[in-house]
Structure formats: C-alpha cells, structure tokens
Design an enzyme around this catalytic site. Structure first.
Site, PDB file in Angstrom:
ATOM      1  N   ARG A   1       0.851  -1.194   0.000  1.00  0.00           N
ATOM      2  CA  ARG A   1       0.000   0.000   0.000  1.00  0.00           C
ATOM      3  C   ARG A   1       0.881   1.236   0.000  1.00  0.00           C
ATOM      4  O   ARG A   1       1.944   1.248   0.636  1.00  0.00           O
ATOM      5  CB  ARG A   1      -0.857   0.052   1.267  1.00  0.00           C
ATOM      6  CG  ARG A   1      -2.132  -0.707   1.216  1.00  0.00           C
ATOM      7  CD  ARG A   1      -3.162  -0.089   0.279  1.00  0.00           C
ATOM      8  NE  ARG A   1      -4.385  -0.870   0.267  1.00  0.00           N
ATOM      9  CZ  ARG A   1      -4.609  -1.906  -0.537  1.00  0.00           C
ATOM     10  NH1 ARG A   1      -3.723  -2.284  -1.428  1.00  0.00           N
ATOM     11  NH2 ARG A   1      -5.755  -2.548  -0.476  1.00  0.00           N
TER      12      ARG A   1
ATOM     13  N   HIS B   1      -1.129   0.602  -9.571  1.00  0.00           N
ATOM     14  CA  HIS B   1      -1.904  -0.266  -8.662  1.00  0.00           C
ATOM     15  C   HIS B   1      -2.544  -1.415  -9.469  1.00  0.00           C
ATOM     16  O   HIS B   1      -3.756  -1.615  -9.441  1.00  0.00           O
ATOM     17  CB  HIS B   1      -2.980   0.532  -7.906  1.00  0.00           C
ATOM     18  CG  HIS B   1      -3.434  -0.163  -6.646  1.00  0.00           C
ATOM     19  ND1 HIS B   1      -3.677   0.492  -5.474  1.00  0.00           N
ATOM     20  CD2 HIS B   1      -3.680  -1.469  -6.378  1.00  0.00           C
ATOM     21  CE1 HIS B   1      -4.066  -0.361  -4.541  1.00  0.00           C
ATOM     22  NE2 HIS B   1      -4.073  -1.573  -5.073  1.00  0.00           N
TER      23      HIS B   1
HETATM   24  P1  NDP Z   1      -2.135 -11.170   4.957  1.00  0.00           P
HETATM   25  O1  NDP Z   1      -2.958 -10.614   6.060  1.00  0.00           O
HETATM   26  O2  NDP Z   1      -2.363 -12.582   4.549  1.00  0.00           O
HETATM   27  O3  NDP Z   1      -0.584 -11.047   5.340  1.00  0.00           O
HETATM   28  C1  NDP Z   1      -0.061  -9.920   5.941  1.00  0.00           C
HETATM   29  C2  NDP Z   1       1.350 -10.222   6.410  1.00  0.00           C
HETATM   30  O4  NDP Z   1       1.906  -9.031   6.985  1.00  0.00           O
HETATM   31  C3  NDP Z   1       1.385 -11.300   7.495  1.00  0.00           C
HETATM   32  O5  NDP Z   1       2.535 -12.088   7.357  1.00  0.00           O
HETATM   33  C4  NDP Z   1       1.489 -10.462   8.766  1.00  0.00           C
HETATM   34  O6  NDP Z   1       2.101 -11.122   9.864  1.00  0.00           O
HETATM   35  C5  NDP Z   1       2.364  -9.329   8.289  1.00  0.00           C
HETATM   36  N1  NDP Z   1       2.236  -8.167   9.157  1.00  0.00           N
HETATM   37  C6  NDP Z   1       1.138  -7.442   9.439  1.00  0.00           C
HETATM   38  N2  NDP Z   1       1.419  -6.479  10.330  1.00  0.00           N
HETATM   39  C7  NDP Z   1       2.729  -6.609  10.621  1.00  0.00           C
HETATM   40  C8  NDP Z   1       3.605  -5.943  11.493  1.00  0.00           C
HETATM   41  N3  NDP Z   1       3.195  -4.922  12.257  1.00  0.00           N
HETATM   42  N4  NDP Z   1       4.894  -6.342  11.555  1.00  0.00           N
HETATM   43  C9  NDP Z   1       5.315  -7.381  10.808  1.00  0.00           C
HETATM   44  N5  NDP Z   1       4.538  -8.073   9.958  1.00  0.00           N
HETATM   45  C10 NDP Z   1       3.252  -7.688   9.876  1.00  0.00           C
HETATM   46  O7  NDP Z   1      -2.312 -10.186   3.741  1.00  0.00           O
HETATM   47  P2  NDP Z   1      -2.154 -10.516   2.185  1.00  0.00           P
HETATM   48  O8  NDP Z   1      -0.871 -11.228   2.005  1.00  0.00           O
HETATM   49  O9  NDP Z   1      -3.379 -11.154   1.664  1.00  0.00           O
HETATM   50  O10 NDP Z   1      -2.099  -9.041   1.554  1.00  0.00           O
HETATM   51  C11 NDP Z   1      -1.086  -8.147   1.931  1.00  0.00           C
HETATM   52  C12 NDP Z   1      -1.390  -6.767   1.379  1.00  0.00           C
HETATM   53  O11 NDP Z   1      -1.166  -6.721  -0.013  1.00  0.00           O
HETATM   54  C13 NDP Z   1      -2.828  -6.301   1.505  1.00  0.00           C
HETATM   55  O12 NDP Z   1      -3.110  -5.836   2.811  1.00  0.00           O
HETATM   56  C14 NDP Z   1      -2.908  -5.182   0.477  1.00  0.00           C
HETATM   57  O13 NDP Z   1      -2.569  -3.954   1.070  1.00  0.00           O
HETATM   58  C15 NDP Z   1      -1.833  -5.572  -0.529  1.00  0.00           C
HETATM   59  N6  NDP Z   1      -2.412  -5.886  -1.837  1.00  0.00           N
HETATM   60  C16 NDP Z   1      -2.045  -5.105  -2.908  1.00  0.00           C
HETATM   61  C17 NDP Z   1      -2.534  -5.387  -4.157  1.00  0.00           C
HETATM   62  C18 NDP Z   1      -2.078  -4.633  -5.343  1.00  0.00           C
HETATM   63  O14 NDP Z   1      -2.641  -4.815  -6.432  1.00  0.00           O
HETATM   64  N7  NDP Z   1      -1.062  -3.807  -5.231  1.00  0.00           N
HETATM   65  C19 NDP Z   1      -3.496  -6.482  -4.383  1.00  0.00           C
HETATM   66  C20 NDP Z   1      -3.779  -7.247  -3.192  1.00  0.00           C
HETATM   67  C21 NDP Z   1      -3.269  -6.942  -1.963  1.00  0.00           C
HETATM   68  P3  NDP Z   1       1.446 -12.436  10.512  1.00  0.00           P
HETATM   69  O15 NDP Z   1       1.675 -13.527   9.493  1.00  0.00           O
HETATM   70  O16 NDP Z   1       2.220 -12.642  11.743  1.00  0.00           O
HETATM   71  O17 NDP Z   1      -0.010 -12.124  10.713  1.00  0.00           O
HETATM   72  C1  OXD Z   2      -6.274  -5.301  -2.750  1.00  0.00           C
HETATM   73  C2  OXD Z   2      -5.889  -4.386  -3.813  1.00  0.00           C
HETATM   74  O1  OXD Z   2      -6.092  -4.989  -1.579  1.00  0.00           O
HETATM   75  O2  OXD Z   2      -6.318  -4.581  -4.963  1.00  0.00           O
HETATM   76  O3  OXD Z   2      -6.775  -6.398  -3.069  1.00  0.00           O
HETATM   77  O4  OXD Z   2      -5.110  -3.465  -3.570  1.00  0.00           O
END
Ligand code: NDP
Ligand code: OXD
Length: 323
Positions: A238, A286
C-alpha cells in the site's frame, strides 16, 4: 428462515474509484435472490444484510440494524477502516488463489527484471548501445527479503525459492515451517532481516503499526552494498506504507539502487511527482493483483449462505490489528 425462492436480505454495494456495474452484475448472476442496491433506503435500512465494499462512503454502514457481515473486494482492508463508523460486525477480506497468483506473477516479474538488469538493458537499447559486460549472477547469490509473509507474501516467497533465490520473510508472529524460507518476526528481528536483503519486497497490509514503515530510518538499516550496489525496493502493498520523499532521497544518497512501486501515497500518482521521471524508478498503476469479480463473488455468496446456516465465516479480519 427464508422460504425457498423468496427474496433474501439485500446486499449493499458501496464502492468508490471502481465502477460498481461489473460487481453488481456478478453478484446478481451468482445470487439472483439477493437484491443488490447502491444506496440504502434511509440510513437505517433494515432490508440490508450484507455490505460489499471498496472505500465505502463514510458512515454508510453505521446505522444498518440488520447488517450481518462486511465483505471487502480487495485483500487489503485499510480502505474500510478509513471510515470511523464501521459497525461491529464480521469483516471478510479476499483470500483467493486467483488474486494470489496474480500477485506472485507481479513479484516474480519485478524481481527477475531487477535481477537480470532489465532497466539497464532498456536504457542501453534506448541509446543504441551494445554492452555485454554486465555482471549476471546466479539467483542463489541474491537474497530476496519479503516484508509480510502472509497469503500473498508466502506464495511469492515459495515461487522465488523454486527459481533458486535465497528467500527470507518478515511477519508479526513467527510461524516456523520447513520450506526453505528463512523467517524473521517482530521489531526485534527486523534489523537482521533487513541487513541481508538484496531485493526488499513489501507485501505488508497498511495498519496503524505499519504506516510509513518504508522510510529513511528503514532504508539506512538495509545492506550497505550487495548484489546491486544497494538494495532494490519493490512495494506492492500500500502507498501509505511508504514515504515517497524518503524513497527519492534514498535513491540519491545510495541507500537504495532502484525501486518498483505499484502503490502510492496518493493515487493516481500526481503528475508533478518526481517518481514519474526518475531513471531508477519503475511505476505500475496499482495493477499488481487486480480483484476479479468472477473469481471473488461466488465465495462471498457462499459465505453469506454460511452466515444464514450458522456456519463460521472464514478469512476474517482482526479488528484490533486491522488486517
Ligand atoms: P495477509 O494478512 O495474509 O498477510 C499480511 C502479512 O503481513 C502477514 O505475514 C502479517 O504477519 C504481516 N504483518 C502485518 N502487520 C505486521 C507488522 N506490524 N509487523 C510485521 N509483519 C506484519 O495479507 P495478504 O498477504 O493477503 O495481503 C497483503 C497486502 O497486499 C494487503 O493488505 C494489500 O494492502 C496488498 N495488496 C495489494 C494489491 C495490489 O494490487 N497492489 C493487491 C492485493 C493486496 P502475521 O503472518 O504474523 O499475521
Ligand atoms: C487489494 C488491492 O487490496 O487490490 O486487493 O489493492
């Protein structure tokens, strides 16, 4: 209990920055007995049982007395929490093989592009320059560190490992596994993780804890040299995770050697941003992993049926952690 064939609770579809039509059509196709509306009939519309949202209009969900669950049409849910009036009902996010695969493609594409010096060869081509002496190392000489080893980060990590890269990941909680990915967790292990990465990929969610993490203090804790002279940053998480002025300064001072950004503090990226023309910045709009309605709507409808049958919901958001 709804009689067979009778109309079920309505779905409120509240999306901004995205045309609602394709989502409305897909919802109607998957569940003809669940009417979709774009606006409630009055703030306290009792006919609405579910909300499907992307950056919903603030306050639109707050007074719906029969709202049973909120569905995000993206994996990230920071857009939901921008509204200070999100009612206390379950929030479901996107977890889908289709979305995961799209993100893995993007990460692998960009990692390989930097690894195989795509930007440098494109610059050579633009100048009609034949230069063969660029150093091409093996993947196992390169460490890819993934911030956020969740649904998306872990799949990308495993695919990069298959290609031969040395891969590490950082998450909030440590979840050991025997898959060849070196795992780090929490603030106390962040520095060790950062000091090893040649390519830093960010797939963190935007939360109160992660906001602005990609800024100068972190860039200065990265490996001082490494495979590319300085580490490469790829952010597809993000825009709110990054400080764009610091990214430009880090490129200039040499803490970063190159950057790929799919997400931005302000989207669309303003025309005056210096990122557009920086020779070592790659920009995508994006587009890393687009939500596909035909893949995402049927599981949402199944989850609605689960609510009504008293079965547990899956892919729930932790409201305290906000992801
Ligand atoms: P998940 O919730 O499955 O994974 C998030 C990861 O981040 C987990 O490993 C989590 O740790 C870790 N995390 C969260 N907070 C912290 C912290 N404070 N310190 C360290 N690690 C942390 O999310 P997704 O993988 O499904 O998606 C990730 C992000 O990708 C979404 O939130 C979105 O913003 C972005 N995204 C962007 C897209 C794009 O087109 N650019 C499309 C889709 C998503 P833990 O495993 O311990 O919970
Ligand atoms: C998502 C995105 O969060 O598209 O899925 O950014």
């Amino acid at each position: 209990m709804t009689a067979a064939g009778a109309e079920k609770g309505r779905i409120l579809l509240s999306v901004t920055g995205w045309s609602p039509d394709i989502w409305r059509d897909e919802l109607q196709k998957a569940a003809p007995d669940r009417p979709v509306v774009l606006e409630p009939e009055g703030l306290a519309d009792p006919s609405i049982h579910y909300a499907v949202v992307w950056k919903q209009r603030p306050g639109i969900l707050k007074d719906l007395p029969n709202l049973r669950a909120i569905f995000s049409i993206g994996a990230g849910v920071d857009h939901i929490f921008q509204d200070p009036h999100v009612p206390d009902v379950p929030i479901v996010r996107v977890v889908s093989d289709d979305l995961t695969l799209r993100m893995t493609e993007y990460v692998v594409w960009q990692v390989l592009d930097h690894h195989r010096q795509g930007p440098a060869y494109r610059a050579q081509q633009a100048r009609g320059l034949w230069r063969e002496d660029r150093d091409q190392r093996a993947a196992n000489e390169v460490t890819v560190g993934i911030l956020g080893l969740g649904q998306l980060g872990l799949d990308a990590a495993l695919k990069l490992k298959t290609l031969g890269f040395d891969v590490s990941g950082w998450s909030r909680r440590l979840k050991p596994a025997d898959d060849g990915i070196r795992r780090f967790a929490g603030k106390e292990q962040l520095d060790t993780f950062l000091a090893e990465a040649d390519i830093l990929v960010c797939l963190l969610p935007l939360t109160p804890e992660t906001k602005g993490i990609l800024s100068m203090p972190l860039f200065r804790r990265l490996k001082p040299a490494g495979r590319f002279g300085a580490p490469v940053l790829i952010d597809a998480g993000r825009g709110g995770l990054q400080n764009e002025a610091d990214i430009l300064a880090a490129l200039d001072e040499g803490s970063l050697s190159a950057v790929t950004l799919d997400v931005f503090q302000h989207e669309p990226l303003p025309a005056e941003s210096a990122l557009w023309t920086h020779p070592r910045v790659t920009i995508t709009p994006h587009a890393a992993a687009t939500s596909s309605p035909p893949h995402l709507v049927p599981p949402m409808i199944r989850q609605m049926a689960n609510v009504e049958a008293g079965r547990p919901l899956t892919d729930l958001v932790d409201r305290v952690a906000q992801y």
